[in-house]
Structures are given as structure tokens and as C-alpha cells.
Enzyme design. Sequence first.
Site, PDB file in Angstrom:
ATOM      1  CB  CYS A   1      -0.927  -0.003   1.213  1.00  0.00           C
ATOM      2  SG  CYS A   1      -1.810   1.558   1.421  1.00  0.00           S
TER       3      CYS A   1
ATOM      4  CB  CYS B   1       0.861   1.285   4.339  1.00  0.00           C
ATOM      5  SG  CYS B   1      -0.786   0.773   4.869  1.00  0.00           S
TER       6      CYS B   1
ATOM      7  N   GLY C   1     -13.751   7.436  -8.503  1.00  0.00           N
ATOM      8  CA  GLY C   1     -12.382   7.723  -8.914  1.00  0.00           C
ATOM      9  C   GLY C   1     -11.338   7.466  -7.844  1.00  0.00           C
TER      10      GLY C   1
ATOM     11  CG  HIS D   1      -7.035   9.277   0.257  1.00  0.00           C
ATOM     12  ND1 HIS D   1      -7.098   7.949  -0.131  1.00  0.00           N
ATOM     13  CD2 HIS D   1      -7.361  10.003  -0.845  1.00  0.00           C
ATOM     14  CE1 HIS D   1      -7.416   7.881  -1.404  1.00  0.00           C
ATOM     15  NE2 HIS D   1      -7.603   9.117  -1.866  1.00  0.00           N
TER      16      HIS D   1
ATOM     17  CG  HIS E   1      -8.771  14.410  -1.965  1.00  0.00           C
ATOM     18  ND1 HIS E   1      -7.757  14.380  -2.897  1.00  0.00           N
ATOM     19  CD2 HIS E   1      -9.351  13.179  -2.029  1.00  0.00           C
ATOM     20  CE1 HIS E   1      -7.718  13.198  -3.500  1.00  0.00           C
ATOM     21  NE2 HIS E   1      -8.684  12.451  -2.991  1.00  0.00           N
TER      22      HIS E   1
HETATM   23  P1  DGP Z   1      -7.988   9.350  -4.977  1.00  0.00           P
HETATM   24  O1  DGP Z   1      -8.023   9.449  -6.478  1.00  0.00           O
HETATM   25  O2  DGP Z   1      -9.199   9.993  -4.298  1.00  0.00           O
HETATM   26  O3  DGP Z   1      -7.747   7.931  -4.536  1.00  0.00           O
HETATM   27  O4  DGP Z   1      -6.728  10.225  -4.519  1.00  0.00           O
HETATM   28  C1  DGP Z   1      -5.427   9.738  -4.492  1.00  0.00           C
HETATM   29  C2  DGP Z   1      -4.517  10.932  -4.485  1.00  0.00           C
HETATM   30  O5  DGP Z   1      -3.221  10.502  -4.128  1.00  0.00           O
HETATM   31  C3  DGP Z   1      -4.374  11.628  -5.836  1.00  0.00           C
HETATM   32  O6  DGP Z   1      -4.909  12.955  -5.753  1.00  0.00           O
HETATM   33  C4  DGP Z   1      -2.878  11.671  -6.093  1.00  0.00           C
HETATM   34  C5  DGP Z   1      -2.279  11.326  -4.758  1.00  0.00           C
HETATM   35  N1  DGP Z   1      -1.048  10.555  -4.836  1.00  0.00           N
HETATM   36  C6  DGP Z   1      -0.854   9.408  -5.557  1.00  0.00           C
HETATM   37  N2  DGP Z   1       0.393   8.963  -5.368  1.00  0.00           N
HETATM   38  C7  DGP Z   1       0.991   9.839  -4.509  1.00  0.00           C
HETATM   39  C8  DGP Z   1       2.307   9.903  -3.929  1.00  0.00           C
HETATM   40  O7  DGP Z   1       3.176   9.062  -4.146  1.00  0.00           O
HETATM   41  N3  DGP Z   1       2.545  10.945  -3.105  1.00  0.00           N
HETATM   42  C9  DGP Z   1       1.615  11.917  -2.819  1.00  0.00           C
HETATM   43  N4  DGP Z   1       1.965  12.909  -1.996  1.00  0.00           N
HETATM   44  N5  DGP Z   1       0.369  11.873  -3.338  1.00  0.00           N
HETATM   45  C10 DGP Z   1       0.071  10.851  -4.177  1.00  0.00           C
END
Ligand code: DGP
Length: 116
Positions: free
Chosen positions: A7, A10, A95, A102, A104
Amino acid sequence: MSTVNDCLFCKIATGVIPADIIVENDHALAFRDIDPKAPTHVLVIPRSHFADVDELTERDPDLAGKLLALASEVAKLEALGTGYRIVTNIGEDAGQSVAHVHFHVLGGRSLTWPPG
Ligand code: DGP
């Protein structure tokens, strides 16, 4: 803390993968989204693994409240006093791309409604 080996979040929670962390505590952390959709775009996650809000609220509703409190704290730290949005995506149609719950926290510009 329960983590899942493959993950991404994680790994961020345990420091294996770096992130721009704004604030953290024993049970949660907030870090900047890698692909920001607003001037402020921060993700709030629990240290323990839950796939989404459905699983979180079923297994640990108190932690859900603590995550929302941390999201409010982020808004204060980021000076989002004129308005901001807390969003959580659940499942494919919404999406959700990372299966570790998480929230946002989006702000720093005028946000349109409804979302796409
Ligand atoms: P969701 O699409 O709601 O599952 O949002 C996942 C978010 O995670 C997306 O806006 C981009 C962010 N994200 C993906 N990979 C990484 C990463 O490696 N680091 C950070 N800081 N954010 C990430």
C-alpha cells in the site's frame, strides 16, 4: 498500527516513501498531494490501513472523527478561512485510485459545485 505491504499510503505513513508532511500525530498525518488540483491540496490519512471510509467508519468511527479534526487543523494551518472542501472518494465510480482511506483538503481558490 496495521499496515499493508504493497500500500502506497502505508509506505508514506511509515516513512518508506517520502512526502511533504504538514502535520502529524500518533494516529494520522497530512501531506501535500503529488498532483494538486488547487493551490492547497492536502491528503489526510490514518497511520493504520483501512481501504475506504466505509471500512473506517465500521471498524473505528472514533478515528474517523479524529481525521476530520486533523483536516480542520490543516485548513487553519493553510489559512483557508474563506472556504475549503473536504472530499473522500469511495470506489471506482468515484475515482478512488489509492485504496487507503484519505480525505482531500482543497482550497486556495474558488471551488465549483457540483463536482464532475
Ligand atoms: P484518490 O483518487 O481519491 O484515490 O486520490 C489519491 C490521491 O493521491 C491523488 O490525488 C494523487 C495522490 N497521490 C498518488 N500517489 C501519490 C504519492 O506518491 N505521493 C503523494 N503525496 N500523493 C500521491
